[in-house]
Design a protein around this motif. Structure first.
Motif, short mmCIF file in Angstrom:
data_model
loop_
_atom_site.label_atom_id
_atom_site.label_comp_id
_atom_site.label_asym_id
_atom_site.label_seq_id
_atom_site.Cartn_x
_atom_site.Cartn_y
_atom_site.Cartn_z
N ARG A 154 -4.59 -2.33 4.55
CA ARG A 154 -4.77 -1.57 3.32
C ARG A 154 -4.02 -2.17 2.13
NH1 ARG A 154 -6.47 3.73 3.46
NH2 ARG A 154 -5.17 4.07 1.61
N ARG A 155 -3.28 -3.25 2.32
CA ARG A 155 -2.49 -3.81 1.22
C ARG A 155 -3.38 -4.22 0.07
NH1 ARG A 155 1.38 -7.86 4.52
NH2 ARG A 155 -0.64 -8.28 5.46
N ARG A 156 -2.93 -3.89 -1.15
CA ARG A 156 -3.74 -4.11 -2.35
C ARG A 156 -2.90 -4.75 -3.43
NH1 ARG A 156 -5.88 2.13 -2.05
NH2 ARG A 156 -3.67 2.46 -2.48
N ASN A 157 -3.57 -5.23 -4.48
CA ASN A 157 -2.82 -5.83 -5.58
C ASN A 157 -2.22 -4.74 -6.47
OD1 ASN A 157 -4.83 -4.97 -7.46
ND2 ASN A 157 -6.03 -6.81 -7.01
N ALA A 158 -1.38 -5.17 -7.40
CA ALA A 158 -0.65 -4.21 -8.22
C ALA A 158 -1.57 -3.34 -9.06
CB ALA A 158 0.35 -4.95 -9.11
N LEU A 204 -0.08 1.83 13.65
CA LEU A 204 0.08 2.21 12.25
C LEU A 204 0.32 0.99 11.38
CD1 LEU A 204 0.39 4.38 10.07
CD2 LEU A 204 2.83 4.46 10.62
N VAL A 205 1.14 0.06 11.86
CA VAL A 205 1.40 -1.17 11.11
C VAL A 205 0.11 -1.94 10.90
CG1 VAL A 205 2.57 -3.41 11.17
CG2 VAL A 205 3.81 -1.32 11.81
N ALA A 211 6.13 15.70 0.98
CA ALA A 211 5.92 14.40 1.62
C ALA A 211 6.68 13.33 0.86
CB ALA A 211 4.42 14.06 1.66
N GLN A 212 6.95 12.22 1.55
CA GLN A 212 7.67 11.09 0.96
C GLN A 212 6.70 9.95 0.71
OE1 GLN A 212 10.91 11.46 0.19
NE2 GLN A 212 10.86 13.52 1.10
N LEU A 213 6.71 9.41 -0.51
CA LEU A 213 5.88 8.26 -0.85
C LEU A 213 6.69 6.99 -0.53
CD1 LEU A 213 3.57 6.68 -2.16
CD2 LEU A 213 4.60 7.16 -4.38
N ILE A 214 6.14 6.15 0.31
CA ILE A 214 6.77 4.90 0.71
C ILE A 214 5.75 3.78 0.53
CG2 ILE A 214 7.78 3.62 2.67
CD1 ILE A 214 8.74 6.32 3.75
N PHE A 215 6.23 2.61 0.12
CA PHE A 215 5.34 1.47 -0.05
C PHE A 215 5.50 0.50 1.11
CE2 PHE A 215 3.37 2.09 -4.12
CZ PHE A 215 4.14 3.11 -4.66
N PHE A 216 4.41 0.26 1.80
CA PHE A 216 4.40 -0.64 2.95
C PHE A 216 4.07 -2.05 2.50
CE2 PHE A 216 1.94 -2.92 6.13
CZ PHE A 216 2.78 -2.87 7.23
N LYS A 217 4.95 -2.99 2.87
CA LYS A 217 4.71 -4.39 2.58
C LYS A 217 4.29 -5.17 3.82
CE LYS A 217 6.07 -5.13 -1.81
NZ LYS A 217 5.34 -5.92 -2.81
N GLY A 218 4.79 -4.78 4.97
CA GLY A 218 4.45 -5.48 6.22
C GLY A 218 5.33 -6.67 6.48
N THR A 258 0.85 -1.19 0.00
CA THR A 258 0.00 0.00 0.00
C THR A 258 0.88 1.23 0.00
OG1 THR A 258 -1.87 1.12 1.06
CG2 THR A 258 -0.23 0.19 2.52
N PRO A 259 0.58 2.22 -0.84
CA PRO A 259 1.36 3.46 -0.80
C PRO A 259 1.00 4.29 0.42
CG PRO A 259 -0.38 3.61 -2.45
CD PRO A 259 -0.40 2.21 -1.93
N VAL A 260 2.01 4.88 1.03
CA VAL A 260 1.83 5.71 2.22
C VAL A 260 2.55 7.03 1.99
CG1 VAL A 260 1.93 5.78 4.73
CG2 VAL A 260 2.04 3.58 3.56
N TYR A 261 1.91 8.12 2.34
CA TYR A 261 2.51 9.44 2.18
C TYR A 261 2.85 10.00 3.55
CZ TYR A 261 0.71 8.95 -2.54
OH TYR A 261 0.44 8.49 -3.81
#
Length: 229
Positions: free
Chosen positions: A173-177, A166-167, A222-229, A34-37
């Motif tokens: 919120r994780r989603r497919n591509a 937050l985690v 802001a920084q865009l980061i992708f959360f995988k978990g 999921t993208p996180v800002y």
């Protein structure tokens, strides 16, 4: 940026135009994430009873942490972050909740920087009474509430009182591509509409990840980061 090995937190890999087409970010980053800002801000540490937050009885003890909001253009940045969050994206202020270098070093040695030294607040939790006065947020480390100060402090409940919460939120919120690609495209258009200059820079790239990352930085700081978990 994305995290090497697909785990968060981890060492970041910054995507450049030269390698955009060769590393396969479109699949590697977007899948099951999921993208996180994140908008990173500094907190000022209050350690004495002279602070108005203590004097007026809002808080009973120190240390307290005070995060100021950027006033420029009628709090344009804050309103833009709120709008992006309202659109359904994960958007957070990230600030510090630690007293000094010695405490920070201890957290670093124990691997507790995120869990102990970091505070997270969503933009829409911070409801400004006006856009003409100065505003700041004051909180205690891992507190369930914070107070927004203009003239008098107003208390608000924190949706994310600690990093583990937050985690949990981001994991759900994780989603497919394909879904992430669509969301990034929509976010890119939303941000590009706010700055002609930012659009010109972002349009030099084709990958939606790169474009959204550039726009987030130029429009929101802001920084865009992708959360995988």
């Amino acid at each position: 940026m994305h995290t090497a090995g697909g785990k968060f937190p981890a060492a970041p890999d910054f995507i450049s135009q030269a390698i955009e087409a060769t590393k396969g970010y479109d699949v590697k980053v977007l899948k099951n994430s999921t993208p996180v800002y994140f908008q990173f801000k500094r907190s000022f540490v209050l350690t004495t009873g002279n602070a108005k937050e203590i004097k007026n009885g809002d808080f009973s003890s120190t240390p307290l942490y005070r995060m100021h909001l950027r006033e420029r253009d009628g709090f344009r940045q804050h309103k833009a972050l709120q709008s992006l969050e309202t659109s359904g994206e994960a958007v957070f202020y990230v600030t510090s909740q630690i007293e000094g270098p010695d405490d920070l070093s201890r957290c670093y040695r124990k691997g507790d920087i995120l869990a102990k030294a970091t505070a997270v607040i969503a933009p829409n939790e911070i409801v400004l009474p006006d856009t003409t006065e100065k505003h700041h947020v004051t909180f205690k480390a891992d507190g369930n509430t914070f107070k927004l100060y203009s003239e008098e402090g107003e208390a608000f409940e924190r949706k994310v009182p600690n990093w583990s919460r937050l985690v949990e939120i981001l994991s759900s919120r994780r989603r497919n591509a394909a879904t992430n690609r669509q969301a990034l495209g929509q976010t890119g258009e939303f941000l590009a509409s706010r700055s002609h200059y930012a659009r010109e820079v972002a349009d030099q790239f084709k990958d939606p990840i790169v474009k959204a990352s550039i726009l987030a930085f130029l429009v929101l700081d802001a920084q865009l980061i992708f959360f995988k978990g």
